[in-house]
Design a protein around this motif. Sequence first.
Motif, PDB file in Angstrom:
ATOM      1  N   UNK A 299       0.817  -1.207   0.000  1.00  0.00           N
ATOM      2  CA  UNK A 299       0.000   0.000   0.000  1.00  0.00           C
ATOM      3  C   UNK A 299       0.849   1.255   0.000  1.00  0.00           C
ATOM      4  N   UNK A 300       2.008   1.193   0.642  1.00  0.00           N
ATOM      5  CA  UNK A 300       2.900   2.358   0.572  1.00  0.00           C
ATOM      6  C   UNK A 300       3.394   2.574  -0.844  1.00  0.00           C
ATOM      7  N   UNK A 301       3.681   1.493  -1.565  1.00  0.00           N
ATOM      8  CA  UNK A 301       4.114   1.628  -2.962  1.00  0.00           C
ATOM      9  C   UNK A 301       2.964   2.154  -3.828  1.00  0.00           C
ATOM     10  N   UNK A 313       6.084  18.014  -1.161  1.00  0.00           N
ATOM     11  CA  UNK A 313       7.372  17.299  -1.236  1.00  0.00           C
ATOM     12  C   UNK A 313       7.646  16.490   0.031  1.00  0.00           C
ATOM     13  N   UNK A 314       7.260  17.011   1.168  1.00  0.00           N
ATOM     14  CA  UNK A 314       7.497  16.298   2.423  1.00  0.00           C
ATOM     15  C   UNK A 314       6.665  15.029   2.485  1.00  0.00           C
ATOM     16  N   UNK A 315       5.435  15.051   1.967  1.00  0.00           N
ATOM     17  CA  UNK A 315       4.599  13.843   1.969  1.00  0.00           C
ATOM     18  C   UNK A 315       5.227  12.774   1.084  1.00  0.00           C
ATOM     19  N   UNK A 316       5.733  13.156  -0.088  1.00  0.00           N
ATOM     20  CA  UNK A 316       6.422  12.178  -0.944  1.00  0.00           C
ATOM     21  C   UNK A 316       7.630  11.579  -0.235  1.00  0.00           C
ATOM     22  N   UNK A 317       8.352  12.441   0.525  1.00  0.00           N
ATOM     23  CA  UNK A 317       9.533  11.945   1.245  1.00  0.00           C
ATOM     24  C   UNK A 317       9.117  10.964   2.329  1.00  0.00           C
ATOM     25  N   UNK A 323       8.228   3.175   2.380  1.00  0.00           N
ATOM     26  CA  UNK A 323       8.500   2.083   1.436  1.00  0.00           C
ATOM     27  C   UNK A 323       9.874   1.476   1.716  1.00  0.00           C
ATOM     28  N   UNK A 324      10.874   2.323   1.889  1.00  0.00           N
ATOM     29  CA  UNK A 324      12.232   1.826   2.145  1.00  0.00           C
ATOM     30  C   UNK A 324      12.290   1.044   3.465  1.00  0.00           C
TER      31      UNK A 324
END
Length: 582
Positions: A299-301, A313-317, A323-324
Amino acid sequence: MLAVVGLFLVGLAAAEATVAAQNRSHTDALLGKAGPLRVQAQELLNALLDQETAVRGYAVSGDRADLAPYDTGVRQEQERLTSMRRLAADYVEITADLDQVEAQAAQWRRAVAVPVITAVEQNGTAAGQELINDQGRAQFDQIRTTMTQLEGEILTARQDTARHVERTGNLLVVLLVIAALVVAVAGGLLLIALERMVIRPLTGLAGQVREVAEGDYQHRIHGSGPPEFQQLADDVDAMRRKIAKDLDEVREARERIEWVNTQLQKQAEELVRSNRDLEQFAYVASHDLQEPLRKVASFCQLLQRRYAGQLDERADQYIAFAVDGAQRMQRLINDLLAFSRIGRLTTGFTEVDLNRVMGEVAGQTEAARQYVDAELTWSELPTIRGEEPLLTNLLVNLVSNSVKFRRPDVPPKVHVSARLVDDEWEITCRDNGIGIEPEFADKIFVIFQRLHSKDAYPGTGIGLAIVKKIVEYHGGRVWVDTDTAEGTAIRFTLPALPEDVEAARAAAERAEQDGDPATEDTGPDGDAQADRTGGAGDAPADHPADHTERTDLPAQPGPDADGQRPDGAGTGRPGGTKETVR
């Protein structure tokens, strides 16, 4: 007593030696002088008689041939006189008789023999016969009388010598009998003294020691007899006291050990329960925990792909971090499961050809090597007993680490070799990478121990811990060769097959006999090793033992020691590859 007996026996031995020397001297005189003198005296008389007979015959016949016995007798007379004087040097009377015989014989030849021979030669036989008269016969009779006296002297000397031999022989026997009696008496006295002074005290001491040996450690040992035996009894009693003290300590230690064994039994039961819990945890980790983790990662992917760029940008980070983290958690769980299964889930040891294993290793690491233009080679490797999947995992981890920890802008080169050291194979994985500082040589085998950040070199830090556990499971040891000038050399040992050890010893013996120097790196057959292919396939027929696989591709990020791509993508081989087999 022993000193007195010894001195007495030494005196008897000296006397016996003196008497024996005298006896031998008298025996030599009897056999070497008196006997030969008697025989040569008879020969001397025969030589004189031959002279007298020859002169008479010549006076009758006038034949010169009849004088041959005369000439022979004169010569024999001189020889016997010379020989007898040498033998009779110690006998004054015999020497005097010999001188008298020699003078009388010379006088007879001057007065009778020579005139008769001259008369026959000049005037004939009648003139010679006239000179042979009673006076000439009387002169020869004097020679006979002297010879009889000489033989009597020789006989007397022989008898005296024989008496000396008999006397010294009897004296020697008497001395030997006396020595035997002295030895017998001294032996009897010595036995009595030993029985009273040694055997009785020793028997008593031995009886007391047996009582202690049967378990009566409180029995005090008393000594008797000579001071040495009393001291020995005191020493034995001191040893008894120490043994009794040690037994008390052993009894106390046994009670403590029994208590410790009870505690160990309880701990063992706890360990069994703990192992069951760990197995249950491993099952949960491999099934129950993996499912929600995969769901979180998936779900994170999905969030990352669907909403990338739509949020700030912070949400994408944050989504990328999630995911990592999920992917790293999956790798950690898988690595822990793999580490726990080593030695627990076993398929049994079989004979494994490491050359075939290296072919499988080359296939599994092919994609990683293609990304960085890596070169993998290996020498002739032995056959050992082990589990092939674990050995494959071992070598895959080592080769992957060598490829991952490379120097920038330097194509990695990895070489695997083996040599026989005593009864073990020492296998080396050498590369031209960044190397390991000596102070970190032991830390790299600790689970999850990392020397670099995960951004610099990805991975979980469990690869070399798995290597160590597999090596130790196979009865070997692993270490880092800190003397390597460039790159890293990781060495590990595996037990060799008995037939390989025997073959290596036979080859070494042949080389020593032939005067050939031993090679630095020898394979299972004892000869110099040759490089083998780094690919998964077989070598060409014209070069069966010298191959190198190299893939010339643009440098891209490769897999880490755990077989995972840093970006989590698959390991499919991209197009445009080029294989060169040397």
